[in-house]
Design a protein around this motif. Structure first.
Motif, PDB file in Angstrom:
ATOM      1  N   UNK A 533      48.716  33.292  43.122  1.00 49.08           N
ATOM      2  CA  UNK A 533      47.596  32.373  43.346  1.00 49.08           C
ATOM      3  C   UNK A 533      46.948  31.979  42.030  1.00 49.08           C
ATOM      4  N   UNK A 534      46.779  32.943  41.132  1.00 48.26           N
ATOM      5  CA  UNK A 534      46.147  32.658  39.836  1.00 48.26           C
ATOM      6  C   UNK A 534      47.034  31.745  38.989  1.00 48.26           C
ATOM      7  N   UNK A 535      48.336  31.977  39.018  1.00 51.00           N
ATOM      8  CA  UNK A 535      49.252  31.172  38.213  1.00 51.00           C
ATOM      9  C   UNK A 535      49.318  29.728  38.710  1.00 51.00           C
ATOM     10  N   UNK A 536      49.273  29.550  40.029  1.00 45.26           N
ATOM     11  CA  UNK A 536      49.372  28.200  40.594  1.00 45.26           C
ATOM     12  C   UNK A 536      48.063  27.429  40.505  1.00 45.26           C
ATOM     13  N   UNK A 537      46.942  28.139  40.295  1.00 43.43           N
ATOM     14  CA  UNK A 537      45.643  27.465  40.276  1.00 43.43           C
ATOM     15  C   UNK A 537      45.139  27.225  41.687  1.00 43.43           C
ATOM     16  N   UNK A 538      43.846  26.998  41.787  1.00 42.29           N
ATOM     17  CA  UNK A 538      43.229  26.851  43.104  1.00 42.29           C
ATOM     18  C   UNK A 538      42.595  25.479  43.290  1.00 42.29           C
ATOM     19  N   UNK A 539      41.765  25.050  42.337  1.00 46.30           N
ATOM     20  CA  UNK A 539      41.055  23.783  42.547  1.00 46.30           C
ATOM     21  C   UNK A 539      41.740  22.596  41.888  1.00 46.30           C
ATOM     22  N   UNK A 540      42.500  22.849  40.810  1.00 46.54           N
ATOM     23  CA  UNK A 540      43.118  21.711  40.113  1.00 46.54           C
ATOM     24  C   UNK A 540      44.526  22.008  39.628  1.00 46.54           C
ATOM     25  N   UNK A 541      45.100  23.126  40.067  1.00 44.51           N
ATOM     26  CA  UNK A 541      46.485  23.421  39.703  1.00 44.51           C
ATOM     27  C   UNK A 541      46.676  24.041  38.343  1.00 44.51           C
ATOM     28  N   UNK A 542      45.591  24.571  37.723  1.00 45.62           N
ATOM     29  CA  UNK A 542      45.701  25.208  36.418  1.00 45.62           C
ATOM     30  C   UNK A 542      45.504  26.716  36.571  1.00 45.62           C
ATOM     31  N   UNK A 543      46.125  27.477  35.683  1.00 44.27           N
ATOM     32  CA  UNK A 543      46.048  28.932  35.749  1.00 44.27           C
ATOM     33  C   UNK A 543      44.594  29.409  35.748  1.00 44.27           C
ATOM     34  N   UNK A 544      44.301  30.388  36.599  1.00 41.38           N
ATOM     35  CA  UNK A 544      42.956  30.969  36.672  1.00 41.38           C
ATOM     36  C   UNK A 544      42.909  32.180  35.743  1.00 41.38           C
ATOM     37  N   UNK A 545      41.847  32.268  34.941  1.00 41.13           N
ATOM     38  CA  UNK A 545      41.758  33.375  33.994  1.00 41.13           C
ATOM     39  C   UNK A 545      40.349  33.974  33.992  1.00 41.13           C
ATOM     40  N   UNK A 546      40.233  35.094  33.293  1.00 37.89           N
ATOM     41  CA  UNK A 546      38.946  35.762  33.060  1.00 37.89           C
ATOM     42  C   UNK A 546      38.267  36.175  34.371  1.00 37.89           C
ATOM     43  N   UNK A 547      38.971  36.963  35.155  1.00 37.14           N
ATOM     44  CA  UNK A 547      38.362  37.468  36.389  1.00 37.14           C
ATOM     45  C   UNK A 547      38.957  38.820  36.754  1.00 37.14           C
ATOM     46  N   UNK A 548      38.191  39.546  37.563  1.00 38.25           N
ATOM     47  CA  UNK A 548      38.650  40.812  38.121  1.00 38.25           C
ATOM     48  C   UNK A 548      38.832  40.626  39.622  1.00 38.25           C
ATOM     49  N   UNK A 549      39.951  41.093  40.144  1.00 38.62           N
ATOM     50  CA  UNK A 549      40.214  41.056  41.576  1.00 38.62           C
ATOM     51  C   UNK A 549      40.263  42.500  42.074  1.00 38.62           C
ATOM     52  N   UNK A 550      39.367  42.829  42.983  1.00 35.07           N
ATOM     53  CA  UNK A 550      39.281  44.195  43.519  1.00 35.07           C
ATOM     54  C   UNK A 550      39.650  44.184  44.996  1.00 35.07           C
ATOM     55  N   UNK A 551      40.728  44.857  45.336  1.00 38.30           N
ATOM     56  CA  UNK A 551      41.144  44.984  46.735  1.00 38.30           C
ATOM     57  C   UNK A 551      40.434  46.209  47.319  1.00 38.30           C
ATOM     58  N   UNK A 552      39.642  45.998  48.395  1.00 35.95           N
ATOM     59  CA  UNK A 552      38.839  47.104  48.911  1.00 35.95           C
ATOM     60  C   UNK A 552      39.127  47.458  50.378  1.00 35.95           C
ATOM     61  N   UNK A 553      39.867  46.613  51.086  1.00 35.21           N
ATOM     62  CA  UNK A 553      40.126  46.933  52.497  1.00 35.21           C
ATOM     63  C   UNK A 553      41.348  46.157  52.975  1.00 35.21           C
TER      64      UNK A 553
END
Length: 682
Positions: A533-553
């Motif tokens: 998901x980060x590599x494909x981008x979300x809003x404009x198709x560019x790589x997403x960076x500088x974030x933490x993803x925490x799986x909790x459940x």
């Protein structure tokens, strides 16, 4: 070349801005040392280092080139590096292979963009630095002012090691001379200042020097000189004219007598462990009897002998028929031939000891930055990676002939393996292959090589900017993926949280799931979906960076829980969370340096401001020439070469280097988002 020991070796890189005369200096050193019969010239295309057809055509270095020569029973491995910022990857990678960086400054142009960058990078790497001022015999040079600027910019520890005399026709060294004439500054005063700086590194020597008032002997000065170099307490300044040969012998003597051997330089930053995990420092011992440890700092795809790995030996001895492992590989390869390089020539060697630079060919497993060793005791040992400029400038490329499409990707991969600042991207949404480099000149050199060496004809479309996406707040995401189609089903449920990190921090994946609601065997699949998901981008198709993803459940199913289900759930949960986290689009901002006639400064600074640029300074750079520095979004520089040519009547030039990412204006973000939606709909 006869048998050498580590103490008889020197590893040195020529670094600095383009047109400082590094290749001519290398040629002069080779000629003075007797390694070549006569000095070639860049203008004639017959130098040892710029042997590539493209380098001859462009008139400047594109690649780091390894040569060697003997002087005073010492063998010097010398790497000549490109100076233009577009080819910085080749220069930076050389710092991993040497103990000393000779930072070459053009006496006419002074301190330029790459000069400062390489001084900083060498210091951060613990590489000893010497400054070489070249072209001292040129017209309209102000050497006292340049020395003052060097000390102001890089510190008072920049001390004169020699001085020019007879208007730059000769050079007098200062360690052994405490009187005499020079073109500027007192020889006696410069000698005294140099001795004072060196003896500060040895308390006993300093006390005796103050008591007796007598200069220590050269033998007594050697160890404190080395210590001062290693700590950065001393950065010697030397003067040369590579064109006339003035100062060349003094520079050769300094390399043989004063530059550190591999046993005296700062130890390379090896560590044991894996990137991102627990690590511990590992000290390589330059002992020829220990296990082999070598580091590959350059890859070459040679049209005649295939893939070549160029490395430095840090520990042990590599001999013909040695069995070596690549990184953590389980199967060794046999060293059939060992080479020393002399420009384009491959000279066979029987063995290489710690401090030697050499090459092996036709080993497919070898990659840039890998470690070679001969025992599993050295598994999981790595060299701290260097920091390279981000490849920001892009071009979409297409083979003109359909038959070349598969071949294109294979050849681009070869270029990518060779150059740490060259990237290939495949965009599935647009079905485009995009090549990325540091700048326009960098990509033009790659396209020329594809056409000349590989006979590939390409169509290109306008530059692609390496935009990125980021989030500005925390948000939650959830997805239950459930699929039943008659046979075995798919089930995976993921709940996660995204949080913004500091700019440049990258990506963190955290698993805090309790009670095994997502079995550990599926967590790698969740992470794979998140990364997709980060590599494909979300809003404009560019790589997403500088974030933490925490799986909790989450939830699983004893029968239908599958890798693909958790991968899909992880991807969709990430997309949902990012859309709720107030996403923004970031654009690359570059440092720009423009050289142009002084009279045009006002027009150029105004034009820079009109491109959302920020002026950081102006400084005279030679008679009638002004250097304008600033920061500007890369997107604003499309076609800037032509614009600058128009504004300066062809007399201006510019170079860029990546600075940072910054948020795009709202109107630009809206446009990029809408364009991405159109592509998605198509």
């Amino acid at each position: 070349m006869g048998q050498t020991t580590t103490s008889m070796l020197r590893a040195v890189a020529l670094v600095g801005h383009g047109a400082a005369g590094k290749t001519t200096l290398a040629e002069s050193l080779l000629a003075a040392a007797g390694a070549i019969s006569s000095r070639g010239a860049v203008e004639r295309g017959n130098t040892v280092c710029d042997f590539d057809a493209q380098e001859k055509e462009f008139g400047h270095s594109l690649n780091a080139t390894l040569v060697g020569f003997s002087w005073q029973d010492v063998y010097v491995h010398l790497i000549d590096t490109p100076g233009f910022p577009d080819f910085a990857g080749q220069a930076i990678s050389a710092l991993a292979a040497v103990d000393t960086a000779l930072v070459v400054i053009n006496a006419q142009n002074g301190i330029e963009l790459s000069t400062e960058k390489m001084m900083q990078l060498a210091a951060a790497r613990g590489v000893c630095r010497m400054i070489v001022i070249n072209k001292i015999d040129a017209d309209n040079v102000n050497l006292p002012a340049l020395v003052g600027e060097i000390r102001e910019r890089f510190g008072r520890e920049c001390m004169l090691l020699d001085l020019p005399v007879k208007h730059g026709a000769e050079v007098v060294e200062l360690l052994g001379h405490d009187s005499g004439e020079s073109d500027f500054e007192s020889v006696a005063a410069a000698h005294r200042a140099l001795i004072d700086q060196i003896v500060e590194e040895d308390e006993d020597l300093l006390a005796r020097y103050l008591d007796e008032g007598l200069d220590p002997s050269p033998e007594e000065l050697h160890l404190p000189f080395e210590k001062a170099l290693r700590s950065g307490h001393l950065i010697p300044i030397l003067f040369v004219s590579a064109r006339t040969g003035a100062g060349i012998r003094q520079l050769l003597d300094a390399l043989a007598q004063l530059a550190p051997s591999p046993a005296e330089g700062n130890p390379p930053p090896f560590y044991r462990g894996e990137p991102g995990g627990a690590t511990e420092a590992f000290r390589a011992d330059p002992d020829p009897e220990k296990h082999v440890l070598a580091h590959v700092f350059k890859i070459v795809s040679d049209p005649f002998i295939g893939k070549v790995g160029i490395f430095r030996v840090h520990q042990g001895t590599i001999r013909k028929d040695s069995q070596l492992f690549v990184g953590d590989g389980k199967r060794p390869f046999k060293v059939g031939h060992i080479y020393r390089l002399q420009g384009k020539e491959y000279l066979e060697a029987e063995s290489l000891v710690p401090g030697d630079l050499g090459a092996v060919a036709k080993v497919d497993e070898i990659e840039f930055d890998c470690v070679l060793h001969d025992s599993h005791d050295e598994d999981h040992i790595h060299l701290k990676p260097l920091e390279f400029p981000q490849p920001m400038q892009g071009l979409a490329v297409h083979a003109k002939r359909k038959a070349d499409e598969q071949r294109l990707f294979e050849i681009l991969r070869k270029l990518e393996v060779e150059d740490p600042c060259f990237r290939i991207e495949r965009h599935p949404t647009t079905n485009e292959t995009v090549i990325r480099g540091i700048g326009e000149m960098h990509l033009r050199a790659k396209l020329t090589r594809l056409a000349q060496q590989y006979k590939l004809e390409l169509d290109t479309t306008p530059p692609q900017i390496a935009y990125r996406e980021a989030i500005t707040t925390s948000a939650e995401g959830h997805c239950r993926h459930k699929k039943q189609s008659g046979g075995a089903g798919q089930f995976g449920e993921v709940a996660l949280r995204v949080e913004p990190l500091a700019r440049g921090a990258g990506f963190e994946f955290v698993d805090i799931v309790k009670g095994g609601v997502i079995p550990g065997v599926f967590m790698a699949s969740v992470e794979k979906g998140v990364r997709q998901a980060l590599a494909d981008g979300v809003v404009a198709g560019f790589e997403v960076q500088d974030l933490r993803v925490t799986v909790h459940d989450g939830k699983s199913h004893p029968v239908d829980g599958k890798d693909i289900a958790f991968q899909t759930a992880g991807r969709k949960a990430t997309i949902e969370a990012i859309r709720a986290a107030k996403p923004i689009i970031l654009e690359p901002v570059v440092e720009i340096e423009i050289l142009a006639p002084e009279a045009m400064t006002g027009d150029l600074t105004g034009d820079l401001s009109s491109k959302r640029g920020h002026l950081t300074g102006t400084q005279p750079r030679g008679p009638g020439v002004m250097a304008i520095t600033g920061e500007v979004p890369l997107a604003e520089l499309d076609g800037y070469q032509s614009r600058l040519k128009s504004l300066t009547a062809g007399q201006g030039s510019f170079s860029i280097a990546f600075s940072h990412y910054a948020q795009v204006p709202p109107a630009t973000q809206q446009q990029l988002v809408s364009e991405h939606q159109v592509v998605d709909e198509e």
